[in-house]
Design an enzyme around this catalytic site. Structure first.
Site, mmCIF file in Angstrom:
data_model
loop_
_atom_site.group_PDB
_atom_site.id
_atom_site.type_symbol
_atom_site.label_atom_id
_atom_site.label_comp_id
_atom_site.label_asym_id
_atom_site.label_seq_id
_atom_site.Cartn_x
_atom_site.Cartn_y
_atom_site.Cartn_z
ATOM 1 N N LYS A 153 -3.883 0.376 2.128
ATOM 2 C CA LYS A 153 -3.227 0.191 0.838
ATOM 3 C C LYS A 153 -1.767 -0.153 1.035
ATOM 4 C CE LYS A 153 -0.864 3.120 -0.559
ATOM 5 N NZ LYS A 153 0.571 3.540 -0.739
ATOM 6 N N ASP A 206 -3.298 8.186 -4.942
ATOM 7 C CA ASP A 206 -3.737 6.851 -4.531
ATOM 8 C C ASP A 206 -5.256 6.711 -4.471
ATOM 9 O OD1 ASP A 206 -1.114 6.052 -4.253
ATOM 10 O OD2 ASP A 206 -1.069 6.259 -2.071
#
Length: 265
Positions: free
Chosen positions: A8, A128
């Site tokens: 990410k 996240d």
């Protein structure tokens, strides 16, 4: 079954305010690289997790890993034995643990399906994690768990991830934020948001790990955009071509960790 825990990155990360609950109100553009940790799963009588790879020693308690915690939060009719190859650095702004958890969710979804409340289960593991479950470019608001779509005109863009091999915990970086709201994310497609956005955590992260500035200085030569990801210390650079990316990678100090790839849809 094999699954990739896609790295990410935050193409932009705007911190808007400190919340009364101790968290921060964020606006971010999540993107994912087509490379990351590797997971292999097989049916088992009970859940198991084995970790190997370059950064495995940094995970002192395998069952404290949020990938293992994700497995425990998802109802199934049988156990799963997971093998995790840890190739993403830990505490690096890449959502490594969150990416592992997201990959676990996708494995369970393919084999058993997910409960309707999976987004809430994912959010309890980390801010996240909901974005990492789908691992597709999106906007994040709130603590990062409130997701919305964005026009992705950056799919396939060559990207290089670089870390000076210095772990950096998230808490101290947020604690060092100056509290100044410099405004929201710009409107428009992903390319405009990335170009006109910023990472409000770069300054406090650099105060803790000065090597971040060295990485960014090295990446900005020849890149279309270079910025720190998340709370650091990993930085990313986007390039016009794979040849430009690979040439930049070859010029970097060998002691720095790096990973090359392309942006996912």
């Amino acid at each position: 079954m094999h699954e990739t825990a896609y790295a990410k990155i935050n193409l932009a990360l705007h911190v808007r305010r400190r919340r009364e609950d101790g968290y921060h109100e964020l606006e971010t553009l999540f993107a994912f690289v087509d490379a990351g940790d590797g997971l292999t799963a097989r049916p088992a009588e009970r859940d198991e997790l084995t970790i190997f790879g370059e950064f495995a020693p940094q995970i002192a308690d395998p069952f404290g890993n949020i990938g293992a915690q994700a497995l425990a939060k998802l109802p199934r009719s049988q156990g799963l034995a997971l093998t995790l190859e840890k190739t993403l650095p830990v505490a690096a702004g890449l959502g490594g643990g969150s990416a592992d958890a997201g990959a676990v969710f996708r494995i369970v979804e393919a084999l058993h399906g997910l409960p309707d409340d999976w987004p809430a289960r994912a959010a309890k593991l980390g801010a996240d994690v909901p974005a990492c479950v789908t691992s597709k470019m999106c906007l994040g608001h709130g603590t990062g768990t409130e997701l919305s779509r964005v026009v992705n005109d950056m799919e396939g863009a060559p990207v290089l991830l670089v870390n000076p091999r210095v772990p950096l915990a998230t808490g101290p970086v947020f604690a060092g934020w100056d509290g100044e709201d410099c405004g929201p994310l710009p409107d428009g497609p992903a390319s405009r948001i990335a170009a006109e956005g910023r990472n409000d955590l770069e300054a406090p992260a650099m105060a803790l790990v000065p090597q971040i500035a060295e990485v960014l200085d090295a990446l900005r030569d020849g890149a279309k955009l270079a910025r720190m990801s998340g709370s650091g210390a990993t930085c990313f650079a986007l390039y016009a071509s794979e040849a430009d990316r690979d040439a930049a990678a070859a010029s970097l100090p060998r002691e720095w960790w790096q990973m090359a790839g392309k942006l996912r849809p």
